[in-house]
Write a protein that holds these residues in place. Structure first.
Motif, PDB file in Angstrom:
ATOM      1  N   ALA A  68       0.848  -1.199   0.000  1.00 32.11           N
ATOM      2  CA  ALA A  68       0.000   0.000   0.000  1.00 32.11           C
ATOM      3  C   ALA A  68       0.880   1.244   0.000  1.00 32.11           C
ATOM      4  CB  ALA A  68      -0.895   0.014   1.234  1.00 32.11           C
ATOM      5  N   PRO A  69       0.452   2.294  -0.690  1.00 32.73           N
ATOM      6  CA  PRO A  69       1.213   3.547  -0.591  1.00 32.73           C
ATOM      7  C   PRO A  69       1.338   3.931   0.887  1.00 32.73           C
ATOM      8  CG  PRO A  69      -0.420   3.699  -2.345  1.00 32.73           C
ATOM      9  CD  PRO A  69      -0.691   2.415  -1.613  1.00 32.73           C
ATOM     10  N   LYS A  70       2.503   4.421   1.260  1.00 33.16           N
ATOM     11  CA  LYS A  70       2.810   4.656   2.677  1.00 33.16           C
ATOM     12  C   LYS A  70       1.833   5.595   3.372  1.00 33.16           C
ATOM     13  CE  LYS A  70       7.685   3.634   2.386  1.00 33.16           C
ATOM     14  NZ  LYS A  70       7.816   2.448   3.155  1.00 33.16           N
ATOM     15  N   HIS A  71       1.229   6.506   2.650  1.00 33.87           N
ATOM     16  CA  HIS A  71       0.322   7.469   3.283  1.00 33.87           C
ATOM     17  C   HIS A  71      -1.138   7.011   3.298  1.00 33.87           C
ATOM     18  CE1 HIS A  71       0.102   8.453  -0.968  1.00 33.87           C
ATOM     19  NE2 HIS A  71      -0.982   9.161  -0.743  1.00 33.87           N
ATOM     20  N   MET A  72      -1.418   5.822   2.787  1.00 35.89           N
ATOM     21  CA  MET A  72      -2.783   5.300   2.770  1.00 35.89           C
ATOM     22  C   MET A  72      -3.072   4.518   4.046  1.00 35.89           C
ATOM     23  SD  MET A  72      -3.989   6.352  -0.062  1.00 35.89           S
ATOM     24  CE  MET A  72      -3.419   6.975  -1.625  1.00 35.89           C
ATOM     25  N   ASN A  73      -4.247   4.743   4.632  1.00 33.27           N
ATOM     26  CA  ASN A  73      -4.587   4.141   5.922  1.00 33.27           C
ATOM     27  C   ASN A  73      -5.745   3.169   5.878  1.00 33.27           C
ATOM     28  OD1 ASN A  73      -2.626   5.615   7.442  1.00 33.27           O
ATOM     29  ND2 ASN A  73      -3.900   7.413   7.138  1.00 33.27           N
ATOM     30  N   TYR A  74      -6.466   3.093   4.746  1.00 28.32           N
ATOM     31  CA  TYR A  74      -7.640   2.225   4.648  1.00 28.32           C
ATOM     32  C   TYR A  74      -7.643   1.452   3.340  1.00 28.32           C
ATOM     33  CZ  TYR A  74      -9.579   4.764   8.562  1.00 28.32           C
ATOM     34  OH  TYR A  74      -9.775   5.299   9.801  1.00 28.32           O
ATOM     35  N   PHE A  75      -8.252   0.283   3.395  1.00 28.66           N
ATOM     36  CA  PHE A  75      -8.522  -0.529   2.210  1.00 28.66           C
ATOM     37  C   PHE A  75     -10.023  -0.790   2.199  1.00 28.66           C
ATOM     38  CE2 PHE A  75      -9.835  -4.630   0.648  1.00 28.66           C
ATOM     39  CZ  PHE A  75      -9.292  -4.660  -0.620  1.00 28.66           C
ATOM     40  N   PHE A  76     -10.636  -0.777   1.018  1.00 30.20           N
ATOM     41  CA  PHE A  76     -12.016  -1.227   0.895  1.00 30.20           C
ATOM     42  C   PHE A  76     -12.304  -1.642  -0.542  1.00 30.20           C
ATOM     43  CE2 PHE A  76     -12.617   3.060  -0.597  1.00 30.20           C
ATOM     44  CZ  PHE A  76     -13.706   3.028  -1.451  1.00 30.20           C
ATOM     45  N   MET A  77     -13.350  -2.433  -0.684  1.00 29.55           N
ATOM     46  CA  MET A  77     -13.843  -2.829  -2.001  1.00 29.55           C
ATOM     47  C   MET A  77     -15.259  -2.288  -2.120  1.00 29.55           C
ATOM     48  SD  MET A  77     -14.088  -6.601  -3.763  1.00 29.55           S
ATOM     49  CE  MET A  77     -15.411  -7.279  -2.772  1.00 29.55           C
ATOM     50  N   ASP A  78     -15.582  -1.666  -3.252  1.00 30.01           N
ATOM     51  CA  ASP A  78     -16.943  -1.169  -3.419  1.00 30.01           C
ATOM     52  C   ASP A  78     -17.842  -2.281  -3.970  1.00 30.01           C
ATOM     53  OD1 ASP A  78     -16.595  -1.326  -6.200  1.00 30.01           O
ATOM     54  OD2 ASP A  78     -16.362   0.816  -6.460  1.00 30.01           O
ATOM     55  N   ARG A  79     -19.121  -2.005  -4.109  1.00 35.16           N
ATOM     56  CA  ARG A  79     -20.075  -3.048  -4.507  1.00 35.16           C
ATOM     57  C   ARG A  79     -19.837  -3.566  -5.915  1.00 35.16           C
ATOM     58  NH1 ARG A  79     -25.835   0.001  -5.321  1.00 35.16           N
ATOM     59  NH2 ARG A  79     -25.201   1.222  -7.108  1.00 35.16           N
ATOM     60  N   ASN A  80     -19.087  -2.830  -6.740  1.00 28.13           N
ATOM     61  CA  ASN A  80     -18.770  -3.279  -8.093  1.00 28.13           C
ATOM     62  C   ASN A  80     -17.494  -4.110  -8.158  1.00 28.13           C
ATOM     63  OD1 ASN A  80     -21.032  -1.976  -9.154  1.00 28.13           O
ATOM     64  ND2 ASN A  80     -19.916  -0.052  -9.285  1.00 28.13           N
TER      65      ASN A  80
END
Length: 138
Positions: A68-80
């Motif tokens: 993950a990019p170092k400044h990213m704090n969340y992961f999610f998948m959308d309904r698509n």
């Protein structure tokens, strides 16, 4: 194989990708804990209800934070089925309506995470980077 050896071997593998030593150690231990929990579950050593109740953050699926990019704090998948890294926790419409309107940040607050293998229900996909890694990145 004991947990210390397993954690050490995993940390060495992760270190080969250039990830910092602090993060490697944490990920190595999380891997060893998850493997031990799975082994206990398969051998009938620990009832599943106890496994789910005790430190479930280590037992549930986690994205590969090392990519993950170092400044990213969340992961999610959308309904698509699109997968994302984000700086801030996405609000409900972004997770349910496939509304990726992050123009205010010029694209610096999200990134595609298509390489992640999340296969569960998209409604349960939101994951926060473990605090230990957030503290060490800063």
């Amino acid at each position: 194989m004991d947990k210390l050896t397993m954690a050490h071997e995993m940390a060495l593998k992760i270190a080969e990708s250039g990830v910092s030593v602090d993060i490697c150690a944490g990920l190595g231990w999380r891997y060893a804990d998850a493997m031990q929990a799975e082994a206990d579950k398969r051998q009938g050593g620990v009832p599943e209800a106890i496994l789910k109740a005790s430190n479930s953050s280590q037992l549930e699926w986690q994205p590969d934070w090392s990519v993950a990019p170092k400044h990213m704090n969340y992961f999610f998948m959308d309904r698509n089925g699109s997968k994302f890294w984000t700086v801030n926790e996405p609000d409900k419409p972004n997770r349910t309506e496939h509304v990726m309107n992050f123009t205010d940040c010029g694209g610096d607050c999200y990134a595609y995470a298509s390489d992640q293998d999340y296969k569960g229900d998209w409604r349960n996909s939101l994951r926060k980077r473990p605090e230990m890694e957030v503290e060490r990145r800063g």
